[in-house]
Design a protein around this motif. Structure first.
Motif, PDB file in Angstrom:
ATOM      1  N   PRO A 223     -62.150  18.789  24.578  1.00  0.00           N
ATOM      2  CA  PRO A 223     -60.963  17.982  23.819  1.00  0.00           C
ATOM      3  C   PRO A 223     -60.391  17.078  24.774  1.00  0.00           C
ATOM      4  CG  PRO A 223     -60.409  20.145  24.705  1.00  0.00           C
ATOM      5  CD  PRO A 223     -61.759  20.157  25.071  1.00  0.00           C
ATOM      6  N   VAL A 224     -60.021  15.963  24.013  1.00  0.00           N
ATOM      7  CA  VAL A 224     -59.221  14.818  24.636  1.00  0.00           C
ATOM      8  C   VAL A 224     -58.022  15.254  24.919  1.00  0.00           C
ATOM      9  CG1 VAL A 224     -58.675  12.390  24.548  1.00  0.00           C
ATOM     10  CG2 VAL A 224     -60.827  13.243  23.401  1.00  0.00           C
ATOM     11  N   LEU A 225     -57.315  15.101  25.939  1.00  0.00           N
ATOM     12  CA  LEU A 225     -56.012  15.577  26.413  1.00  0.00           C
ATOM     13  C   LEU A 225     -55.218  14.525  26.722  1.00  0.00           C
ATOM     14  CD1 LEU A 225     -56.800  18.853  28.577  1.00  0.00           C
ATOM     15  CD2 LEU A 225     -56.404  18.546  26.178  1.00  0.00           C
ATOM     16  N   GLY A 226     -53.800  14.669  26.752  1.00  0.00           N
ATOM     17  CA  GLY A 226     -52.638  13.571  27.108  1.00  0.00           C
ATOM     18  C   GLY A 226     -51.650  13.541  26.018  1.00  0.00           C
ATOM     19  N   ASP A 227     -50.502  12.789  26.524  1.00  0.00           N
ATOM     20  CA  ASP A 227     -49.458  12.770  25.669  1.00  0.00           C
ATOM     21  C   ASP A 227     -49.902  12.026  24.433  1.00  0.00           C
ATOM     22  OD1 ASP A 227     -47.899  14.137  27.653  1.00  0.00           O
ATOM     23  OD2 ASP A 227     -47.377  12.246  28.233  1.00  0.00           O
ATOM     24  N   PRO A 228     -49.352  12.509  23.307  1.00  0.00           N
ATOM     25  CA  PRO A 228     -49.907  11.915  21.857  1.00  0.00           C
ATOM     26  C   PRO A 228     -48.997  10.504  21.883  1.00  0.00           C
ATOM     27  CG  PRO A 228     -48.418  13.835  21.222  1.00  0.00           C
ATOM     28  CD  PRO A 228     -48.969  13.835  22.866  1.00  0.00           C
ATOM     29  N   THR A 273     -60.765  15.725  15.797  1.00  0.00           N
ATOM     30  CA  THR A 273     -60.103  16.912  15.414  1.00  0.00           C
ATOM     31  C   THR A 273     -58.735  16.447  15.049  1.00  0.00           C
ATOM     32  OG1 THR A 273     -59.025  17.432  17.578  1.00  0.00           O
ATOM     33  CG2 THR A 273     -61.491  18.223  17.010  1.00  0.00           C
ATOM     34  N   ALA A 274     -58.132  17.526  13.755  1.00  0.00           N
ATOM     35  CA  ALA A 274     -56.899  17.250  13.318  1.00  0.00           C
ATOM     36  C   ALA A 274     -56.105  18.579  13.434  1.00  0.00           C
ATOM     37  CB  ALA A 274     -56.938  16.735  11.730  1.00  0.00           C
ATOM     38  N   GLU A 275     -55.104  18.433  14.048  1.00  0.00           N
ATOM     39  CA  GLU A 275     -54.294  19.597  14.322  1.00  0.00           C
ATOM     40  C   GLU A 275     -52.836  19.492  13.367  1.00  0.00           C
ATOM     41  OE1 GLU A 275     -53.292  19.700  18.512  1.00  0.00           O
ATOM     42  OE2 GLU A 275     -55.367  19.501  18.942  1.00  0.00           O
ATOM     43  N   LEU A 276     -52.912  20.472  12.607  1.00  0.00           N
ATOM     44  CA  LEU A 276     -51.440  20.877  11.652  1.00  0.00           C
ATOM     45  C   LEU A 276     -50.360  21.602  12.428  1.00  0.00           C
ATOM     46  CD1 LEU A 276     -50.478  19.951   8.879  1.00  0.00           C
ATOM     47  CD2 LEU A 276     -51.239  21.887   8.212  1.00  0.00           C
ATOM     48  N   GLY A 277     -49.199  21.010  12.694  1.00  0.00           N
ATOM     49  CA  GLY A 277     -48.291  21.708  13.499  1.00  0.00           C
ATOM     50  C   GLY A 277     -47.574  22.984  12.783  1.00  0.00           C
ATOM     51  N   GLY A 314     -48.325  28.875   8.403  1.00  0.00           N
ATOM     52  CA  GLY A 314     -47.272  28.548   9.227  1.00  0.00           C
ATOM     53  C   GLY A 314     -47.227  28.146  10.535  1.00  0.00           C
ATOM     54  N   GLU A 315     -48.428  28.606  11.323  1.00  0.00           N
ATOM     55  CA  GLU A 315     -48.543  28.460  12.666  1.00  0.00           C
ATOM     56  C   GLU A 315     -49.557  27.293  12.766  1.00  0.00           C
ATOM     57  OE1 GLU A 315     -47.060  30.022  15.058  1.00  0.00           O
ATOM     58  OE2 GLU A 315     -46.060  31.254  13.512  1.00  0.00           O
ATOM     59  N   GLN A 316     -49.589  26.699  13.898  1.00  0.00           N
ATOM     60  CA  GLN A 316     -50.326  25.520  14.346  1.00  0.00           C
ATOM     61  C   GLN A 316     -52.014  25.857  13.984  1.00  0.00           C
ATOM     62  OE1 GLN A 316     -48.244  26.686  16.172  1.00  0.00           O
ATOM     63  NE2 GLN A 316     -49.303  27.296  18.154  1.00  0.00           N
ATOM     64  N   THR A 317     -52.968  24.861  13.568  1.00  0.00           N
ATOM     65  CA  THR A 317     -54.305  25.092  13.252  1.00  0.00           C
ATOM     66  C   THR A 317     -54.794  23.981  13.375  1.00  0.00           C
ATOM     67  OG1 THR A 317     -55.596  26.027  11.608  1.00  0.00           O
ATOM     68  CG2 THR A 317     -53.808  24.959  10.955  1.00  0.00           C
ATOM     69  N   THR A 318     -56.057  23.966  13.485  1.00  0.00           N
ATOM     70  CA  THR A 318     -57.037  22.849  13.946  1.00  0.00           C
ATOM     71  C   THR A 318     -58.282  22.584  12.984  1.00  0.00           C
ATOM     72  OG1 THR A 318     -56.310  22.774  16.240  1.00  0.00           O
ATOM     73  CG2 THR A 318     -58.274  21.733  15.686  1.00  0.00           C
ATOM     74  N   ALA A 319     -58.593  21.649  12.538  1.00  0.00           N
ATOM     75  CA  ALA A 319     -59.675  21.260  11.787  1.00  0.00           C
ATOM     76  C   ALA A 319     -60.778  20.334  12.485  1.00  0.00           C
ATOM     77  CB  ALA A 319     -59.563  20.693  10.422  1.00  0.00           C
ATOM     78  N   ALA A 320     -61.909  20.625  13.083  1.00  0.00           N
ATOM     79  CA  ALA A 320     -62.609  19.710  13.761  1.00  0.00           C
ATOM     80  C   ALA A 320     -63.945  19.340  13.277  1.00  0.00           C
ATOM     81  CB  ALA A 320     -63.200  20.548  15.119  1.00  0.00           C
ATOM     82  N   LEU A 321     -64.386  18.149  13.121  1.00  0.00           N
ATOM     83  CA  LEU A 321     -65.547  17.665  12.528  1.00  0.00           C
ATOM     84  C   LEU A 321     -66.911  18.345  13.444  1.00  0.00           C
ATOM     85  CD1 LEU A 321     -64.937  13.827  12.167  1.00  0.00           C
ATOM     86  CD2 LEU A 321     -65.325  15.772  10.088  1.00  0.00           C
ATOM     87  N   ARG A 322     -67.835  18.792  12.925  1.00  0.00           N
ATOM     88  CA  ARG A 322     -69.050  19.175  13.538  1.00  0.00           C
ATOM     89  C   ARG A 322     -69.471  18.178  14.438  1.00  0.00           C
ATOM     90  NH1 ARG A 322     -72.318  21.773   8.571  1.00  0.00           N
ATOM     91  NH2 ARG A 322     -71.691  20.005   7.797  1.00  0.00           N
TER      92      ARG A 322
END
Length: 460
Positions: A223-228, A273-277, A314-322
């Motif tokens: 995954p790509v990391l760093g400050d958004p 990837t899209a992460e919902l907080g 209600g908790e953070q979750t992720t959707a990632a393209l194949r």
């Protein structure tokens, strides 16, 4: 729902920006011209609650219920239309024997519309004898939430296309609604949907033939990391915010769809990837939604490539393209749709939608959204096309696209995102379908008045 006037026309929306002190006579002339253009001129939404931003230069056209009355579309243009619940609409394409043609239709249910998971949109391209060259259907899916969705179809002249659809002549883009809203007793609402049509042409390449790549790197990268970094998404394809490799943050509310675009060159792979907080303290019933967030990927002709979905509790979750293959002309020969859709270089669009049921469970937000974008691989030369695409430069990553991405700019005109703009007055006049001469006269009159009002006294 906007009320119609006694004449049957919707009231004309005021220009988005109006310079103070403009001549009342010129403004009246513009208003009269818009009214004379017909009811479709008033289809441009006037309030900020509308869920989609149409292109500034979209031309408003009326779809025909029969091919005999179908209006002709021009390659390289975008159009706006309306799709009733029980209608099948046709638009004409005049094609030669060598050019590939792609038509995408984006359906936009109006505020308050109800849809089921099975509701959707079908687009097909047919020849003059009714043979289907290609067809594609999309659905709103398990979010059960009305939002913009796009389907595409094509006329291909080379390998991979229908043999019956390779000749020159009149063809038709046919658009229709599918699913529960067209059946008696359905829970979906029968309201009209607005449409945005995108028509792109692709010239033939030098040389013929080709096969789909037999293998490619299908492993998920680190995954790509760093400050958004903050990048606010747009409300439509025309307002999509440019993103490159990195971590980007935004905020989304239930029922909202945000658009972004990523430049992907020949030979490059895109990962997203899209992460919902985690949920806010906005109240609601709580619990868990099986599908809450959907991220859809579209290619440079607004053809759907793939979707990624995730539930929410209600908790953070992720959707990632194949994982997707590197962009290659030969991908079009693949039997897997999502591989075949990676056939062009250019802007790839991400549409991120948060379902309306999230509000009942977890409040109206906004909810934090984090996008992680990776573009891997070195750019390679593309096919040697014989001729130019329409719009020009749509199948490539230009220096302007790189600059727009670096600046985090949004918007653009048409499929190529090559710039554009225009103020609210010009958008409304264009929507009314005025001819170029009438538009020029009106605009010059307004410009003359405004120029004189800006001059200092005593200068003429």
């Amino acid at each position: 729902m906007r009320r119609r006037t006694e004449s049957g026309r919707l009231p004309v929306a005021p220009p988005a920006r109006r310079r103070r002190g403009a001549s009342a006579a010129v403004c009246a002339a513009l208003t009269a011209a818009l009214c004379a253009a017909g009811p479709y001129a008033a289809a441009v939404p006037a309030d900020a609650s509308y869920p989609y931003a149409f292109g500034d230069d979209d031309q408003v056209v009326r779809g025909a219920t029969g091919t005999g009355d179908a209006v002709r579309l021009d390659a390289g243009r975008t159009y706006r239309s309306t799709l009733p619940d029980d209608a099948t609409l046709s638009y004409r394409l005049d094609l030669d024997a060598s050019t590939n043609a792609y038509v995408s239709a984006t359906a936009v249910p109006r505020p308050g519309a109800r849809v089921s998971a099975a509701d959707g949109l079908r687009v097909s391209v047919q020849d003059a004898d009714g043979h289907v060259c290609s067809t594609n259907t999309v659905h709103f899916g398990p979010t059960r939430s009305a939002h913009p969705v796009a389907a595409w179809a094509a006329r291909l002249t080379g390998e991979g296309g229908s043999y019956l659809c390779r000749g020159a002549g009149a063809y038709y883009a046919v658009v229709e609604r599918r699913g529960a809203s067209t059946t008696a007793g359905a829970s979906s609402s029968p309201d009209d949907w607005d449409l945005e049509l995108d028509y792109v042409s692709e010239p033939a390449p030098r040389g013929a033939g080709g096969t789909a790549p037999e293998s490619w790197n299908s492993a998920s990268p680190e995954p790509v990391l760093g400050d958004p970094v903050r990048r606010a998404g747009g409300a439509g394809f025309a307002e999509a915010r440019a993103l490159g490799r990195g971590v980007w943050k935004d905020a989304v509310r239930p029922g909202q769809t945000l658009f972004y675009k990523v430049p992907v060159d020949w030979g490059q792979q895109l990962y997203a990837t899209a992460e919902l907080g985690s949920g806010t303290d906005g109240g609601g019933e709580g619990g868990f939604l099986g599908t809450a967030l959907t991220m859809s990927l579209y290619n440079p002709v607004r053809g759907r490539v793939d979707d990624a979905e995730t539930g929410y509790g209600g908790e953070q979750t992720t959707a990632a393209l194949r994982p997707l293959p590197p962009v290659a002309y030969e991908n079009r020969y693949a039997s897997v749709d999502r591989v075949g859709a990676m056939r062009f270089a250019g802007w790839y669009y991400l549409a991120v939608h948060l379902g309306t049921p999230v509000e009942d469970r977890f409040g109206d937000g906004p909810f934090g959204l984090t996008l992680r974008i990776r573009v891997s691989g070195s750019a390679r030369p593309g096919p040697a096309y014989v001729g130019r695409s329409a719009p020009a430069g749509v199948f490539g990553v230009t220096g302007g696209a790189r600059e727009e991405t670096a600046a985090g700019a949004g918007g653009g005109s048409g499929s190529g995102g090559a710039g554009g703009g225009g103020n609210g007055t010009m958008r409304l006049v264009a929507a009314g379908g005025l001819g170029t001469g009438s538009l020029l006269v009106l605009w010059l009159a307004l410009w003359t008045v405004l120029s004189r009002r800006r001059r200092p006294y005593g200068t003429g």
